[in-house]
Scaffold this active site. Structure first.
Site, PDB file in Angstrom:
ATOM      1  CG  ASP A  12     -29.272  27.837  -0.842  1.00  0.00           C
ATOM      2  OD1 ASP A  12     -29.760  26.977  -1.585  1.00  0.00           O
ATOM      3  OD2 ASP A  12     -29.846  28.294   0.160  1.00  0.00           O
ATOM      4  CE  LYS A  15     -25.886  22.142  -3.535  1.00  0.00           C
ATOM      5  NZ  LYS A  15     -26.071  23.321  -2.665  1.00  0.00           N
ATOM      6  CE  LYS A  17     -21.512  29.985 -12.950  1.00  0.00           C
ATOM      7  NZ  LYS A  17     -20.945  31.323 -13.059  1.00  0.00           N
ATOM      8  N   GLY A  39     -32.916  23.653  -4.113  1.00  0.00           N
ATOM      9  CA  GLY A  39     -33.328  24.619  -5.135  1.00  0.00           C
ATOM     10  C   GLY A  39     -32.070  25.020  -5.874  1.00  0.00           C
ATOM     11  CG  HIS A  40     -29.624  22.532  -7.158  1.00  0.00           C
ATOM     12  ND1 HIS A  40     -29.076  21.284  -7.322  1.00  0.00           N
ATOM     13  CD2 HIS A  40     -29.637  22.754  -5.824  1.00  0.00           C
ATOM     14  CE1 HIS A  40     -28.782  20.775  -6.124  1.00  0.00           C
ATOM     15  NE2 HIS A  40     -29.132  21.645  -5.209  1.00  0.00           N
ATOM     16  CD  GLN A 221     -30.461  19.051   0.707  1.00  0.00           C
ATOM     17  OE1 GLN A 221     -30.168  17.881   0.581  1.00  0.00           O
ATOM     18  NE2 GLN A 221     -31.376  19.622  -0.046  1.00  0.00           N
ATOM     19  NE  ARG A 300     -36.808  29.120   4.750  1.00  0.00           N
ATOM     20  CZ  ARG A 300     -36.414  28.033   5.411  1.00  0.00           C
ATOM     21  NH1 ARG A 300     -36.627  27.931   6.712  1.00  0.00           N
ATOM     22  NH2 ARG A 300     -35.789  27.057   4.787  1.00  0.00           N
TER      23      ARG A 300
HETATM   24  P1  GDP Z   1     -27.474  25.791  -5.157  1.00  0.00           P
HETATM   25  O1  GDP Z   1     -28.621  25.359  -4.312  1.00  0.00           O
HETATM   26  O2  GDP Z   1     -26.162  25.443  -4.565  1.00  0.00           O
HETATM   27  O3  GDP Z   1     -27.589  25.356  -6.584  1.00  0.00           O
HETATM   28  O4  GDP Z   1     -27.527  27.386  -5.171  1.00  0.00           O
HETATM   29  P2  GDP Z   1     -28.845  28.306  -5.341  1.00  0.00           P
HETATM   30  O5  GDP Z   1     -29.309  28.231  -6.746  1.00  0.00           O
HETATM   31  O6  GDP Z   1     -29.842  27.998  -4.289  1.00  0.00           O
HETATM   32  O7  GDP Z   1     -28.274  29.727  -4.956  1.00  0.00           O
HETATM   33  C1  GDP Z   1     -27.199  30.287  -5.621  1.00  0.00           C
HETATM   34  C2  GDP Z   1     -27.636  31.665  -6.186  1.00  0.00           C
HETATM   35  O8  GDP Z   1     -26.497  32.388  -6.559  1.00  0.00           O
HETATM   36  C3  GDP Z   1     -28.475  31.559  -7.434  1.00  0.00           C
HETATM   37  O9  GDP Z   1     -29.371  32.640  -7.470  1.00  0.00           O
HETATM   38  C4  GDP Z   1     -27.454  31.662  -8.563  1.00  0.00           C
HETATM   39  O10 GDP Z   1     -28.008  32.176  -9.768  1.00  0.00           O
HETATM   40  C5  GDP Z   1     -26.487  32.637  -7.964  1.00  0.00           C
HETATM   41  N1  GDP Z   1     -25.080  32.474  -8.375  1.00  0.00           N
HETATM   42  C6  GDP Z   1     -24.389  31.325  -8.622  1.00  0.00           C
HETATM   43  N2  GDP Z   1     -23.091  31.598  -8.858  1.00  0.00           N
HETATM   44  C7  GDP Z   1     -22.965  32.937  -8.763  1.00  0.00           C
HETATM   45  C8  GDP Z   1     -21.855  33.823  -8.868  1.00  0.00           C
HETATM   46  O11 GDP Z   1     -20.715  33.435  -9.078  1.00  0.00           O
HETATM   47  N3  GDP Z   1     -22.119  35.160  -8.675  1.00  0.00           N
HETATM   48  C9  GDP Z   1     -23.360  35.642  -8.410  1.00  0.00           C
HETATM   49  N4  GDP Z   1     -23.510  36.949  -8.252  1.00  0.00           N
HETATM   50  N5  GDP Z   1     -24.424  34.831  -8.305  1.00  0.00           N
HETATM   51  C10 GDP Z   1     -24.223  33.499  -8.460  1.00  0.00           C
HETATM   52  P1  IMO Z   2     -29.700  23.281  -1.875  1.00  0.00           P
HETATM   53  O1  IMO Z   2     -29.549  21.952  -2.564  1.00  0.00           O
HETATM   54  C1  IMO Z   2     -30.030  25.525   1.833  1.00  0.00           C
HETATM   55  C2  IMO Z   2     -32.026  23.551   5.176  1.00  0.00           C
HETATM   56  C3  IMO Z   2     -33.359  24.109   5.622  1.00  0.00           C
HETATM   57  C4  IMO Z   2     -33.332  23.760   7.086  1.00  0.00           C
HETATM   58  C5  IMO Z   2     -32.637  22.394   7.090  1.00  0.00           C
HETATM   59  C6  IMO Z   2     -33.590  21.217   7.100  1.00  0.00           C
HETATM   60  O2  IMO Z   2     -30.520  24.259  -2.659  1.00  0.00           O
HETATM   61  O3  IMO Z   2     -28.380  23.812  -1.451  1.00  0.00           O
HETATM   62  P2  IMO Z   2     -35.242  20.096   5.368  1.00  0.00           P
HETATM   63  O4  IMO Z   2     -36.234  20.689   4.405  1.00  0.00           O
HETATM   64  O5  IMO Z   2     -34.164  19.308   4.717  1.00  0.00           O
HETATM   65  O6  IMO Z   2     -35.920  19.360   6.467  1.00  0.00           O
HETATM   66  O7  IMO Z   2     -34.544  21.368   6.065  1.00  0.00           O
HETATM   67  O8  IMO Z   2     -31.860  22.353   5.910  1.00  0.00           O
HETATM   68  N1  IMO Z   2     -31.950  23.196   3.736  1.00  0.00           N
HETATM   69  C7  IMO Z   2     -31.287  23.905   2.835  1.00  0.00           C
HETATM   70  N2  IMO Z   2     -30.624  25.066   2.950  1.00  0.00           N
HETATM   71  N3  IMO Z   2     -30.031  24.855   0.661  1.00  0.00           N
HETATM   72  C8  IMO Z   2     -30.672  23.683   0.528  1.00  0.00           C
HETATM   73  O9  IMO Z   2     -30.594  22.930  -0.586  1.00  0.00           O
HETATM   74  C9  IMO Z   2     -31.368  23.165   1.642  1.00  0.00           C
HETATM   75  N4  IMO Z   2     -32.121  22.060   1.861  1.00  0.00           N
HETATM   76  C10 IMO Z   2     -32.454  22.087   3.156  1.00  0.00           C
HETATM   77  O10 IMO Z   2     -33.424  25.493   5.415  1.00  0.00           O
HETATM   78  O11 IMO Z   2     -32.495  24.652   7.784  1.00  0.00           O
HETATM   79 MG    MG Z   3     -30.297  26.160  -3.351  1.00  0.00          MG
END
Ligand code: GDP
Ligand code: IMO
Ligand code: MG
Length: 420
Positions: A12, A15, A17, A39-40, A221, A300
């Site tokens: 999270d 990535k 973005k 979840g991207h 991840q 969560r």
């Molecule tokens: P990923 O799994 O690495 O693609 O990241 P996620 O999408 O799960 O979580 C990143 C969250 O931070 C998302 O809600 C994005 O919209 C948000 N986000 C990404 N870059 C920035 C930033 O530079 N500033 C802020 N405030 N939010 C950001």
């Molecule tokens: P992105 O790509 C954050 C975490 C889960 C759990 C552990 C194992 O959005 O960054 P799994 O479902 O793989 O058996 O879960 O890994 N986890 C993540 N945490 N971002 C993710 O993906 C994740 N994918 C799995 O919360 O702790």
């Molecule tokens: Mg994510």
């Protein structure tokens, strides 16, 4: 030529973005590992969309998006997601390709994931329950069904065989939930999957490379969740590191050029497991609130804390990171004082290495304090306009990691990024 974007923390990092931002510079965007546990989040025309299976280059019509062999694919999630992107006018039959070696997640994998977590009680991983662990177990156990098998007339027989094997395991775990509705939507989704572009992924991508096309590999991840180098057993079931690009797409190591590591300006983790810099106080709450730190896949609340340079130095090392993208810097805009962990105290010793089993050791982070910048940074476009305190924060990290922060993301929007 292949560049990689991957996470340096526990996922999270933002990535999605960053991949969406860089996609215009590439011809192909490819996922190489993980599955719908990812979840991207992207913003397209101001609208938020979360991608789980489809690469984050999908909104750039002229780019090829490839789901590589290293991914585990849930056809139900894929179908749902294809419908969601179609609402933006994207025709996945034109720009989405799937390797025939990609392993399938079947409904009983999700049931097994749930049964496994239930059996672990307090020691549960905090899995996203998407069936990731069981699907990769069937891959390494040599039992899995793959996308290419869909084109085989014996597919249903193979499925029933696997289903029976899983049922025995579920019976042993006293798992009694009825999953027939999951199966129904699974078979419907398979019909849809059969209509998509299924290719021999390794030839497909190597042909693109031979033609001089530019490839962007999109990690899911983060490195601290890597099956080998993460905080085992609180990890996911794939290699999330740059080496996973080779096995997850079928490309040779010398084809990899830049490795862009994405890290938040602080740190988060969702699910169980060690997190030395986690804050259990009002500051942690503040980070969660200001950063909207709630899981994109499961909703969560994410655990929040200060940036951990010991862990980041380790993740830069195992990935061969060439440049860092620091995201969510704007979330720190209002803090008076910021902290970075520069070492760990373990049993009275100060160390700068990630220990073998973080979860079994009492780790006390050693912090260095920094003055906050206390201003709104979300509209900054030029590095010169960054506040002095932010420049100092970045300079310290660059020096500690001996790897440059090349981009600072200062908001979730597509254009909110500063190139240093
Ligand atoms: P990923 O799994 O690495 O693609 O990241 P996620 O999408 O799960 O979580 C990143 C969250 O931070 C998302 O809600 C994005 O919209 C948000 N986000 C990404 N870059 C920035 C930033 O530079 N500033 C802020 N405030 N939010 C950001
Ligand atoms: P992105 O790509 C954050 C975490 C889960 C759990 C552990 C194992 O959005 O960054 P799994 O479902 O793989 O058996 O879960 O890994 N986890 C993540 N945490 N971002 C993710 O993906 C994740 N994918 C799995 O919360 O702790
Ligand atoms: Mg994510």
């Amino acid at each position: 030529m292949v560049d990689v974007i991957l996470g340096l923390q526990w996922g999270d990092e933002g990535k999605g973005k960053i991949v969406d931002y860089f996609a215009p510079n590439y011809d192909v965007v490819a996922r190489f590992q993980g599955g719908p546990n990812a979840g991207h989040t992207l913003y397209v025309n101001g609208k938020k969309i979360v991608l789980h299976q489809i690469p984050s280059g999908i909104f750039h019509q002229d780019k090829i998006n490839l789901i590589g062999n290293g991914v585990v694919l849930d056809p139900v999630t894929l179908k749902r997601e294809c419908d969601a992107v179609a609402a933006f006018g994207i025709d996945v039959r034109k720009n989405l390709y799937i390797s025939q070696r990609t392993n399938l997640i079947v409904p009983t994998h999700r049931a097994l994931d749930k049964a496994s977590e239930q059996s672990k009680g307090d020691g549960k991983i905090g899995s996203t329950l998407k069936g990731i662990g069981p699907a990769y177990m069937d891959k390494t156990g040599r039992n899995a069904l793959r996308v290419g098998d869909l084109l085989d007339k014996n597919f249903t027989t193979q499925y029933i065989k696997l289903r029976l094997k899983h049922q025995r395991l579920l019976d042993n775990s006293h798992f009694i939930e009825d999953i027939s509705a999951w199966e129904e939507e699974f078979f419907e989704a398979l019909e849809f999957l059969r209509t998509l572009n299924i290719v021999n992924g390794e030839y497909f991508i190597n042909e693109q490379i031979a033609k001089g096309k530019k490839i962007l590999a999109e990690g899911a991840q983060g490195t601290m969740l890597d099956i080998d180098f993460g905080t085992f057993p609180f990890v996911t079931s794939s290699n999330t590191i740059s080496a996973g690009v080779c096995t997850g797409l079928g490309i040779a190591p010398q084809k990899i050029n830049d490795v862009l590591g994405v890290s938040k300006a602080y740190c988060t983790r969702v699910g169980s497991g060690p997190f030395p810099t986690e804050l259990h106080d009002a500051t942690g709450e503040e980070l969660r609130k200001l950063g909207s730190e709630f899981g994109a896949t499961t909703g969560r609340p994410r655990r929040c804390g200060w940036i951990d340079l010991v862990a980041l130095k380790y993740t830069c090392m195992v990935n061969g990171v060439t440049k860092i993208v620091m995201t969510k810097a704007d979330v720190l805009d209002s803090f008076d004082t910021l902290h970075m962990a520069t070492a760990y105290q373990i049993h009275g010793n100060t160390v700068q290495e990630v220990p073998y089993q973080m979860n079994k050791l009492p780790i006390e982070p050693v912090y260095q304090a920094f003055a906050g910048w206390k201003c709104d940074t979300t509209t900054i476009q030029q590095p010169d306009n960054m506040p002095q305190e932010m420049k100092q924060y970045i300079a310290f990290i660059n020096n500690y990691l001996q790897t440059p922060i090349a981009y600072v993301s200062n908001g979730p929007g597509r254009d909110q990024i500063i190139s240093l």
